[in-house]
Write a protein that holds these residues in place. Structure first.
Motif, PDB file in Angstrom:
ATOM      1  N   PRO A   1     -11.353   4.096  -1.766  1.00 10.03           N
ATOM      2  CA  PRO A   1     -10.916   3.575  -3.063  1.00 10.03           C
ATOM      3  C   PRO A   1     -11.527   2.197  -3.323  1.00 10.03           C
ATOM      4  N   PRO A   2     -11.951   1.931  -4.540  1.00 10.06           N
ATOM      5  CA  PRO A   2     -12.550   0.624  -4.840  1.00 10.06           C
ATOM      6  C   PRO A   2     -11.520  -0.499  -4.712  1.00 10.06           C
ATOM      7  N   ALA A   3     -12.006  -1.701  -4.457  1.00 11.53           N
ATOM      8  CA  ALA A   3     -11.119  -2.842  -4.233  1.00 11.53           C
ATOM      9  C   ALA A   3     -10.324  -3.206  -5.476  1.00 11.53           C
ATOM     10  N   ASP A   4     -10.878  -2.959  -6.669  1.00 12.02           N
ATOM     11  CA  ASP A   4     -10.122  -3.297  -7.872  1.00 12.02           C
ATOM     12  C   ASP A   4      -8.963  -2.322  -8.092  1.00 12.02           C
ATOM     13  N   LEU A   5      -9.027  -1.153  -7.509  1.00 14.32           N
ATOM     14  CA  LEU A   5      -7.939  -0.189  -7.603  1.00 14.32           C
ATOM     15  C   LEU A   5      -6.841  -0.535  -6.605  1.00 14.32           C
ATOM     16  N   CYS A   6      -7.229  -0.761  -5.338  1.00 11.82           N
ATOM     17  CA  CYS A   6      -6.283  -1.122  -4.281  1.00 11.82           C
ATOM     18  C   CYS A   6      -7.078  -1.602  -3.076  1.00 11.82           C
ATOM     19  N   GLU A   7      -6.576  -2.640  -2.397  1.00 12.35           N
ATOM     20  CA  GLU A   7      -7.244  -3.140  -1.203  1.00 12.35           C
ATOM     21  C   GLU A   7      -7.149  -2.098  -0.090  1.00 12.35           C
ATOM     22  N   LEU A   8      -8.132  -2.098   0.790  1.00 13.35           N
ATOM     23  CA  LEU A   8      -8.143  -1.114   1.868  1.00 13.35           C
ATOM     24  C   LEU A   8      -6.942  -1.259   2.794  1.00 13.35           C
ATOM     25  N   ARG A   9      -6.491  -2.499   3.030  1.00  8.02           N
ATOM     26  CA  ARG A   9      -5.368  -2.674   3.954  1.00  8.02           C
ATOM     27  C   ARG A   9      -4.050  -2.215   3.342  1.00  8.02           C
ATOM     28  N   SER A  10      -4.027  -2.040   2.033  1.00  8.19           N
ATOM     29  CA  SER A  10      -2.803  -1.585   1.368  1.00  8.19           C
ATOM     30  C   SER A  10      -2.849  -0.114   0.983  1.00  8.19           C
ATOM     31  N   ALA A  11      -4.016   0.480   0.989  1.00  6.73           N
ATOM     32  CA  ALA A  11      -4.171   1.867   0.538  1.00  6.73           C
ATOM     33  C   ALA A  11      -3.672   2.841   1.599  1.00  6.73           C
ATOM     34  N   ARG A  12      -2.894   3.815   1.161  1.00  3.53           N
ATOM     35  CA  ARG A  12      -2.378   4.863   2.042  1.00  3.53           C
ATOM     36  C   ARG A  12      -2.694   6.207   1.415  1.00  3.53           C
ATOM     37  N   TRP A  13      -3.112   7.154   2.246  1.00  2.00           N
ATOM     38  CA  TRP A  13      -3.377   8.515   1.763  1.00  2.00           C
ATOM     39  C   TRP A  13      -3.096   9.470   2.897  1.00  2.00           C
ATOM     40  N   GLY A  14      -2.381  10.510   2.643  1.00  2.00           N
ATOM     41  CA  GLY A  14      -2.033  11.493   3.663  1.00  2.00           C
ATOM     42  C   GLY A  14      -0.750  11.146   4.385  1.00  2.00           C
ATOM     43  N   VAL A  15      -0.739  10.011   5.081  1.00  3.59           N
ATOM     44  CA  VAL A  15       0.461   9.534   5.773  1.00  3.59           C
ATOM     45  C   VAL A  15       0.665   8.066   5.438  1.00  3.59           C
ATOM     46  N   CYS A  16       1.902   7.633   5.459  1.00  2.00           N
ATOM     47  CA  CYS A  16       2.210   6.263   5.042  1.00  2.00           C
ATOM     48  C   CYS A  16       1.942   5.217   6.118  1.00  2.00           C
ATOM     49  N   TRP A  17       1.875   5.607   7.361  1.00  2.00           N
ATOM     50  CA  TRP A  17       1.771   4.625   8.432  1.00  2.00           C
ATOM     51  C   TRP A  17       0.334   4.272   8.797  1.00  2.00           C
ATOM     52  N   VAL A  18      -0.677   4.865   8.142  1.00  2.00           N
ATOM     53  CA  VAL A  18      -2.079   4.532   8.424  1.00  2.00           C
ATOM     54  C   VAL A  18      -2.731   4.008   7.151  1.00  2.00           C
ATOM     55  N   ASN A  19      -3.260   2.782   7.235  1.00  2.00           N
ATOM     56  CA  ASN A  19      -4.006   2.277   6.079  1.00  2.00           C
ATOM     57  C   ASN A  19      -5.492   2.547   6.283  1.00  2.00           C
ATOM     58  N   PHE A  20      -6.257   2.436   5.224  1.00  2.00           N
ATOM     59  CA  PHE A  20      -7.683   2.770   5.287  1.00  2.00           C
ATOM     60  C   PHE A  20      -8.451   1.826   6.195  1.00  2.00           C
ATOM     61  N   GLU A  21      -8.067   0.564   6.217  1.00  2.93           N
ATOM     62  CA  GLU A  21      -8.771  -0.407   7.054  1.00  2.93           C
ATOM     63  C   GLU A  21      -8.628  -0.032   8.532  1.00  2.93           C
ATOM     64  N   ALA A  22      -7.400   0.269   8.954  1.00  2.00           N
ATOM     65  CA  ALA A  22      -7.168   0.664  10.347  1.00  2.00           C
ATOM     66  C   ALA A  22      -7.856   1.999  10.643  1.00  2.00           C
ATOM     67  N   LEU A  23      -7.860   2.890   9.670  1.00  2.00           N
ATOM     68  CA  LEU A  23      -8.500   4.194   9.846  1.00  2.00           C
ATOM     69  C   LEU A  23     -10.004   4.044  10.058  1.00  2.00           C
ATOM     70  N   ILE A  24     -10.631   3.191   9.274  1.00  2.00           N
ATOM     71  CA  ILE A  24     -12.079   2.957   9.404  1.00  2.00           C
ATOM     72  C   ILE A  24     -12.387   2.338  10.762  1.00  2.00           C
ATOM     73  N   ILE A  25     -11.604   1.345  11.185  1.00  2.00           N
ATOM     74  CA  ILE A  25     -11.837   0.693  12.474  1.00  2.00           C
ATOM     75  C   ILE A  25     -11.634   1.690  13.613  1.00  2.00           C
ATOM     76  N   ALA A  26     -10.547   2.450  13.546  1.00  2.00           N
ATOM     77  CA  ALA A  26     -10.257   3.414  14.613  1.00  2.00           C
ATOM     78  C   ALA A  26     -11.344   4.490  14.689  1.00  2.00           C
ATOM     79  N   MET A  27     -11.784   4.992  13.541  1.00  2.00           N
ATOM     80  CA  MET A  27     -12.826   6.023  13.548  1.00  2.00           C
ATOM     81  C   MET A  27     -14.144   5.460  14.067  1.00  2.00           C
ATOM     82  N   SER A  28     -14.444   4.207  13.752  1.00  2.00           N
ATOM     83  CA  SER A  28     -15.669   3.582  14.255  1.00  2.00           C
ATOM     84  C   SER A  28     -15.616   3.427  15.768  1.00  2.00           C
TER      85      SER A  28
END
Length: 171
Positions: A69-96
């Motif tokens: 999601p673009p930053a103007d829509l929602c910041e990565l650390r606040s964005a949640r999709w699928g489950v509420c306990w994982v944000n996109f920032e943590a997901l990207i770091i963990a997948m990397s």
């Protein structure tokens, strides 16, 4: 005449559309994610097409044309999709980290396999070494046989080199 072949080609498409699209993307009533704004994350994410922004408490349609999601829509650390306990920032770091670990392990395994193969001679190399040794032994035997035959001929005709060449004349 030209539209007729085009029409024939387009006819099977509506019949194949339900088979080509996954069940979540099948045509149906559009999901309105806005109605879950200022409610809970769990309620918003029950619909897989919705994205929850924790900082603003908004529930919005996930921007499917973009991976993140673009930053103007929602910041990565606040964005949640699928489950509420994982944000996109943590997901990207963990997948990397997981992807990098897998690549490193794959590289180490490849290096170990190559070193192991180079240290241990295979059956073909062992067979070739045995054949080389057999040929060398046979050649040594032939050389010794030829030398003894030549020495015998030299002795017969008196051409044999003795230690003392004047020993013949002493008698």
């Amino acid at each position: 005449m030209a539209p007729l072949p085009l029409l024939r080609a387009a006819l099977p498409l509506p019949l194949l559309l339900p088979l080509l699209l996954p069940p979540a993307a099948a045509p149906g009533p559009p999901a309105d994610c806005q109605q879950y704004t200022n409610r809970s994350c769990e309620e918003c994410l029950k619909n897989v097409t919705c994205l929850w922004c924790a900082s603003s408490g908004k529930c919005m349609e996930y921007p499917v044309r973009r991976i993140l999601p673009p930053a103007d829509l929602c910041e990565l650390r606040s964005a949640r999709w699928g489950v509420c306990w994982v944000n996109f920032e943590a997901l990207i770091i963990a997948m990397s980290v997981v992807g990098g670990t897998i690549l490193i392990l794959l590289g180490v395994c490849c290096c170990c396999c190559c070193k192991k193969k180079s240290k241990k001679p295979d059956k073909d190399d062992e067979r070739a070494a045995r054949e080389r040794e057999k040929r060398r032994v046979r050649q040594e035997e032939r050389r010794a046989e030829m030398k003894s035959r030549h020495d015998e001929i030299r002795r017969k005709y008196g051409l044999f080199k003795e230690e003392n060449p004047y020993a013949k004349f002493e008698n």
